[in-house]
Write an enzyme that holds these catalytic residues in place. Structure first.
Site, PDB file in Angstrom:
ATOM      1  N   CYS A 240      43.115 -32.124  37.937  1.00  0.00           N
ATOM      2  CA  CYS A 240      41.875 -31.465  38.505  1.00  0.00           C
ATOM      3  C   CYS A 240      40.756 -31.933  37.862  1.00  0.00           C
ATOM      4  O   CYS A 240      40.627 -32.666  36.738  1.00  0.00           O
ATOM      5  CB  CYS A 240      41.830 -29.999  38.072  1.00  0.00           C
ATOM      6  SG  CYS A 240      43.193 -28.765  38.743  1.00  0.00           S
TER       7      CYS A 240
ATOM      8  N   CYS B 206      40.442  -7.633  31.422  1.00  0.00           N
ATOM      9  CA  CYS B 206      41.279  -7.114  30.134  1.00  0.00           C
ATOM     10  C   CYS B 206      40.466  -6.171  29.191  1.00  0.00           C
ATOM     11  O   CYS B 206      40.989  -5.560  28.405  1.00  0.00           O
ATOM     12  CB  CYS B 206      41.558  -8.375  29.367  1.00  0.00           C
ATOM     13  SG  CYS B 206      40.621  -9.551  29.016  1.00  0.00           S
TER      14      CYS B 206
ATOM     15  N   ASN C 217      57.562  -3.460  34.000  1.00  0.00           N
ATOM     16  CA  ASN C 217      58.352  -3.317  32.915  1.00  0.00           C
ATOM     17  C   ASN C 217      57.747  -2.347  31.993  1.00  0.00           C
ATOM     18  O   ASN C 217      56.907  -2.846  31.060  1.00  0.00           O
ATOM     19  CB  ASN C 217      58.626  -4.687  32.390  1.00  0.00           C
ATOM     20  CG  ASN C 217      59.604  -4.725  31.118  1.00  0.00           C
ATOM     21  OD1 ASN C 217      60.202  -3.469  30.463  1.00  0.00           O
ATOM     22  ND2 ASN C 217      60.001  -5.908  30.599  1.00  0.00           N
TER      23      ASN C 217
ATOM     24  N   HIS D  57      38.950 -22.027  36.599  1.00  0.00           N
ATOM     25  CA  HIS D  57      39.879 -22.363  35.598  1.00  0.00           C
ATOM     26  C   HIS D  57      39.591 -21.455  34.447  1.00  0.00           C
ATOM     27  O   HIS D  57      40.475 -20.835  33.622  1.00  0.00           O
ATOM     28  CB  HIS D  57      39.812 -23.810  35.031  1.00  0.00           C
ATOM     29  CG  HIS D  57      40.715 -24.600  35.890  1.00  0.00           C
ATOM     30  ND1 HIS D  57      41.853 -25.330  35.335  1.00  0.00           N
ATOM     31  CD2 HIS D  57      40.655 -25.191  37.283  1.00  0.00           C
ATOM     32  CE1 HIS D  57      42.421 -26.218  36.304  1.00  0.00           C
ATOM     33  NE2 HIS D  57      41.474 -26.113  37.590  1.00  0.00           N
TER      34      HIS D  57
ATOM     35  N   TYR E 286      48.003   0.044  27.524  1.00  0.00           N
ATOM     36  CA  TYR E 286      48.612  -1.494  27.649  1.00  0.00           C
ATOM     37  C   TYR E 286      50.084  -0.737  28.413  1.00  0.00           C
ATOM     38  O   TYR E 286      50.709  -1.576  28.951  1.00  0.00           O
ATOM     39  CB  TYR E 286      49.036  -1.922  26.135  1.00  0.00           C
ATOM     40  CG  TYR E 286      47.726  -2.551  25.716  1.00  0.00           C
ATOM     41  CD1 TYR E 286      47.686  -3.832  25.929  1.00  0.00           C
ATOM     42  CD2 TYR E 286      46.961  -1.527  24.733  1.00  0.00           C
ATOM     43  CE1 TYR E 286      46.456  -4.405  25.268  1.00  0.00           C
ATOM     44  CE2 TYR E 286      46.014  -2.285  24.117  1.00  0.00           C
ATOM     45  CZ  TYR E 286      45.669  -3.711  24.466  1.00  0.00           C
ATOM     46  OH  TYR E 286      44.315  -4.244  23.968  1.00  0.00           O
ATOM     47  N   GLN E 287      50.656   0.355  27.857  1.00  0.00           N
ATOM     48  CA  GLN E 287      51.969   0.822  28.374  1.00  0.00           C
ATOM     49  C   GLN E 287      51.817   1.277  29.983  1.00  0.00           C
ATOM     50  O   GLN E 287      52.743   0.917  30.689  1.00  0.00           O
ATOM     51  CB  GLN E 287      52.307   2.207  27.514  1.00  0.00           C
ATOM     52  CG  GLN E 287      53.738   2.654  28.055  1.00  0.00           C
ATOM     53  CD  GLN E 287      54.237   3.760  27.216  1.00  0.00           C
ATOM     54  OE1 GLN E 287      53.284   4.382  26.451  1.00  0.00           O
ATOM     55  NE2 GLN E 287      55.396   4.142  27.394  1.00  0.00           N
TER      56      GLN E 287
ATOM     57  N   HIS F 157      42.658 -21.322  39.353  1.00  0.00           N
ATOM     58  CA  HIS F 157      43.694 -22.733  39.550  1.00  0.00           C
ATOM     59  C   HIS F 157      43.939 -22.978  38.087  1.00  0.00           C
ATOM     60  O   HIS F 157      44.522 -23.924  37.713  1.00  0.00           O
ATOM     61  CB  HIS F 157      42.861 -23.604  40.170  1.00  0.00           C
ATOM     62  CG  HIS F 157      43.911 -24.506  40.373  1.00  0.00           C
ATOM     63  ND1 HIS F 157      43.794 -25.873  40.162  1.00  0.00           N
ATOM     64  CD2 HIS F 157      44.928 -24.603  41.656  1.00  0.00           C
ATOM     65  CE1 HIS F 157      44.952 -26.586  40.579  1.00  0.00           C
ATOM     66  NE2 HIS F 157      45.602 -25.826  41.362  1.00  0.00           N
TER      67      HIS F 157
END
EC number: 2.1.1.63
Length: 209
Positions: free
Chosen positions: A5, A149, A127, A29, A118-119, A89
């Site tokens: 890149c 986040c 999962n 990125h 988080y769970q 990317h």
């Protein structure tokens, strides 16, 4: 042999200090906080539109799109819904992994003003027992704010850590979105300031080629 890149960079000045964007013609990125200063704007006030401090000529389209998205996020958050998201990317998005699955699910499902534990996010990613791995995925997030986040907090309502810029930045972002903290997870429906319902599902976007 994979094509290398050709990276480009640009810098924004925001209520959270200087933010560097990096990317190539194929996608974004990284988003990186350059200064660890205390946020200089009360989240309850309308912040000034971030200023583009500079970057090379011929800035790739993904960086242009990310700049526009961040400007809207800080100044007129509702407008982000109508803006295109840049292609991504960074290498983490180019390989099949639980981290990529978690990040895509977070981007697609958890919207402005919503929070998820988080769970819960582990369950959304397929999962339910992988809450610890979700924490690792959050630390690996190369594009904080865009992939939110900061909206991932502990089930007891504590905000948890934030590798994007520290707890002060995380607190500012949550307050900017009107998200109350300190409340344990409940059966929210994903409304402004509520917990996201774990059973909510949506399809994931695709990374750049």
């Amino acid at each position: 042999m994979a094509e290398i890149c050709k990276m480009k960079y640009t810098v924004l000045d925001s209520p959270l200090g200087k933010i560097e964007l990096s990317g190539c013609e194929r996608g974004l990125h990284g988003i990186r906080f350059l200064s660890g200063k205390t946020p200089n704007t009360d989240p309850t006030e309308a912040p000034a539109c971030p200023e583009v401090l500079g970057g090379p000529e011929g800035v790739p389209e993904p960086l242009v799109q990310c700049t526009a998205w961040l400007e809207a996020y800080f100044h007129e958050p509702a407008a982000t819904e109508g803006l295109p998201l840049p292609a991504l990317h960074h290498p983490v998005f180019q390989q099949d992994s639980f981290t990529r699955q978690v990040l895509w699910k977070l981007l697609k499902v958890v919207k402005f003003g919503e929070m998820v534990s988080y769970q819960q996010l582990a369950a959304l990613a397929g999962n339910p027992k992988a809450a610890r791995a979700v924490g690792g995925a959050m630390r690996s997030n190369p594009v904080p704010i865009l992939i939110p986040c900061h909206r991932v907090i502990r089930s007891d309502g504590a905000i948890g850590n934030y590798s994007g810029g520290g707890q002060t930045v995380k607190e500012w972002l949550l307050a900017h979105e009107g998200i109350p903290t300190g409340q344990p997870a409940s059966k929210g429906l994903g409304l402004i300031g509520s917990w996201l319902k774990p059973s909510f599902e949506s399809s994931s976007p695709k990374p750049s080629g």
